[in-house]
Write a protein that holds these residues in place. Structure first.
Motif, PDB file in Angstrom:
ATOM      1  N   GLU A 224      -4.416   2.129   6.937  1.00 36.95           N
ATOM      2  CA  GLU A 224      -5.855   1.434   7.638  1.00 36.95           C
ATOM      3  C   GLU A 224      -6.931   1.069   6.383  1.00 36.95           C
ATOM      4  O   GLU A 224      -7.737   0.136   6.843  1.00 36.95           O
ATOM      5  CB  GLU A 224      -6.405   2.405   8.530  1.00 36.95           C
ATOM      6  N   CYS A 225      -6.846   1.705   5.324  1.00 35.61           N
ATOM      7  CA  CYS A 225      -7.766   1.622   4.399  1.00 35.61           C
ATOM      8  C   CYS A 225      -7.734   0.202   3.532  1.00 35.61           C
ATOM      9  O   CYS A 225      -6.582  -0.384   3.579  1.00 35.61           O
ATOM     10  CB  CYS A 225      -7.901   2.783   3.360  1.00 35.61           C
ATOM     11  N   GLU A 226      -8.633   0.052   2.811  1.00 33.52           N
ATOM     12  CA  GLU A 226      -8.687  -1.534   2.103  1.00 33.52           C
ATOM     13  C   GLU A 226      -7.332  -1.429   1.172  1.00 33.52           C
ATOM     14  O   GLU A 226      -6.657  -2.601   0.995  1.00 33.52           O
ATOM     15  CB  GLU A 226      -9.968  -1.853   1.377  1.00 33.52           C
ATOM     16  N   PHE A 227      -7.035  -0.381   0.484  1.00 31.96           N
ATOM     17  CA  PHE A 227      -6.072  -0.359  -0.323  1.00 31.96           C
ATOM     18  C   PHE A 227      -4.552  -0.561   0.434  1.00 31.96           C
ATOM     19  O   PHE A 227      -3.863  -1.260  -0.085  1.00 31.96           O
ATOM     20  CB  PHE A 227      -6.009   1.040  -1.314  1.00 31.96           C
ATOM     21  N   CYS A 228      -4.409   0.438   1.597  1.00 29.82           N
ATOM     22  CA  CYS A 228      -3.197   0.034   2.276  1.00 29.82           C
ATOM     23  C   CYS A 228      -3.203  -1.379   2.821  1.00 29.82           C
ATOM     24  O   CYS A 228      -2.047  -2.151   2.782  1.00 29.82           O
ATOM     25  CB  CYS A 228      -3.173   0.828   3.534  1.00 29.82           C
ATOM     26  N   ILE A 229      -4.190  -2.056   3.273  1.00 27.51           N
ATOM     27  CA  ILE A 229      -4.158  -3.388   3.880  1.00 27.51           C
ATOM     28  C   ILE A 229      -3.750  -4.279   2.799  1.00 27.51           C
ATOM     29  O   ILE A 229      -3.289  -5.478   2.946  1.00 27.51           O
ATOM     30  CB  ILE A 229      -5.501  -3.595   4.702  1.00 27.51           C
TER      31      ILE A 229
ATOM     32  N   LEU B  66      -2.572   3.747  -3.488  1.00 22.94           N
ATOM     33  CA  LEU B  66      -4.022   3.973  -3.919  1.00 22.94           C
ATOM     34  C   LEU B  66      -4.683   4.535  -2.568  1.00 22.94           C
ATOM     35  O   LEU B  66      -5.882   4.381  -2.955  1.00 22.94           O
ATOM     36  CB  LEU B  66      -4.498   3.085  -4.812  1.00 22.94           C
ATOM     37  N   CYS B  67      -4.165   4.426  -1.544  1.00 24.09           N
ATOM     38  CA  CYS B  67      -4.613   4.728  -0.307  1.00 24.09           C
ATOM     39  C   CYS B  67      -5.761   6.018  -0.265  1.00 24.09           C
ATOM     40  O   CYS B  67      -5.470   7.168  -1.105  1.00 24.09           O
ATOM     41  CB  CYS B  67      -3.454   5.416   0.655  1.00 24.09           C
ATOM     42  N   SER B  68      -6.919   5.912   0.294  1.00 20.30           N
ATOM     43  CA  SER B  68      -7.896   6.736   0.078  1.00 20.30           C
ATOM     44  C   SER B  68      -7.731   8.125   0.934  1.00 20.30           C
ATOM     45  O   SER B  68      -8.004   9.404   0.729  1.00 20.30           O
ATOM     46  CB  SER B  68      -9.222   6.170   0.540  1.00 20.30           C
TER      47      SER B  68
HETATM   48 ZN   LIG Z   1      -4.757   3.865   3.267  1.00 23.74          ZN
END
Ligand SMILES: [Zn+2]
Ligand SMILES: [Zn+2]
Length: 343
Positions: free
Chosen positions: A95-100, A106-108
């Motif tokens: 869901e985070c900006e890195f995943c998307i 680098l997912c938070s």
């Molecule tokens: Zn993420």
């Protein structure tokens, strides 16, 4: 069921635990082998960002499926009890900006089984999300296959480097990661691969893995600049030395994990004048499936690289041996009856 538990920073115990139950889209796996690596010592010492104790360690795992949770085969999967599998330990939030934006590694909220907040595989049975489970051929040796997770990290490393036929590649560190990066270099198009390690025993393993140019110092090599220089030590002196040996238009990669608070000196002028690229690489990213294939096709000489296996009873001995830098790759076999010398 027995499990190694890191109960707190620098404290561990061998515990009797109830059998884990696979939840929705989760798989229960009987553990065959779990590779030990530097991350385990960082987790144990409380140095790994975000670790939640108590935690069962172990993130380089293979095993056999013993039970499927609800919904596992409702989508694209076709898993069966008895399948041999390897497990990608990285889980991300999606869901985070890195995943998307295609940087899920680098997912938070990045979570590694046995590393952050979910139990790993240093126990007789462990649970993994089905999307992290990769089927192996029935004939694949589950003990040797514990090297697949490190290969997946190395493939991610190479994804961050150029593919140019005829490059000369220099690797610092003849431990597991250096040896895998060096073996993949020829597959990535390298004209020559040079490996540096202060430990001559480790250079012998490099010879067994087919790395032709091996030295205790890059000064001894017959060239002074390389197109690609990869540090697999995390050692500041090695990094500083390596940065001076990159050819103009070349790449330097920080693959090894340096201490978070340490700084390195380099010449920003050389980076400017020579258009040198300095790149990082973090864990596994879209590379686990390729690692399974490359392992099963024999791209890596894993036999030469693994030296000892340990039972859960001997986990502490393995950890001490790892810290002393003795042996080659060490692995834990939670269901084996004795610890073994393999090579
Ligand atoms: Zn993420
Ligand atoms: Zn590892």
């Amino acid at each position: 069921m027995r499990a190694i538990v890191f109960t707190d920073e620098k404290q561990l115990s061998l515990e009797e635990r109830p059998m884990p139950k696979p939840g929705y889209k989760e798989i229960l796996i009987e553990t065959a082998a779990v590779g030990m690596c530097g991350t385990d010592t960082h987790v144990f010492d409380g140095e790994f960002e975000g670790t939640v104790f108590p935690l069962v360690p172990g993130h380089e795992a293979t095993g056999t499926i013993v039970a499927l949770g609800e919904g596992v085969n409702d989508g694209v999967y076709d898993f069966h009890v008895g399948d041999h599998v390897a497990v990608n330990p990285s889980t991300t939030c999606g869901e985070c900006e890195f995943c998307i934006n295609g940087h899920a590694n680098l997912c938070s909220a990045w979570n590694g089984l046995g590393v952050v907040a979910s139990d790993g595989a240093c126990q007789e049975m462990f649970v993994a999300p089905s999307r992290n489970v990769y089927k192996l051929k029935p004939e694949t040796d589950l003990y040797l296959a514990a090297i697949i997770e490190p290969i997946a990290c190395a493939i991610r490393g190479w994804d961050m480097l150029p593919r140019r036929i005829g490059d000369h590649v220099l690797v610092y560190g003849s431990g597991t990661m250096g040896l895998i990066m060096a073996q993949l270099a020829t597959r990535a198009g390298a004209a020559s691969v040079t490996i540096i390690d202060l430990n001559t025993e480790r250079l012998k393993t490099a010879a067994e893995c087919g790395i032709e140019l091996r030295y205790t110092s890059a000064n001894d090599a017959d060239r002074d600049k390389w197109d690609v220089v990869i540090d697999c030590t995390g050692n500041i002196q090695a990094i500083e030395d390596g940065l001076t040996r990159v050819k103009p238009a070349g790449f330097f990669q920080n693959f090894g994990v340096a201490p978070a608070d340490k700084m390195a000196d380099f010449s920003p002028f050389r980076v400017y004048r020579g258009e040198i690229s300095i790149v990082g690489t973090m864990a596994v990213h879209n590379s686990f499936g390729r690692a399974v294939e490359m392992f099963e096709l024999g791209a890596i000489n894993e036999k030469a690289m693994t030296s000892h296996s340990f039972t859960l009873d001997d986990y502490e001995t393995a950890l001490e041996m790892f810290r002393k830098g003795e042996g080659r790759k060490l692995q834990i076999r939670p269901n084996d009856s004795e610890s073994r010398v393999l090579s």
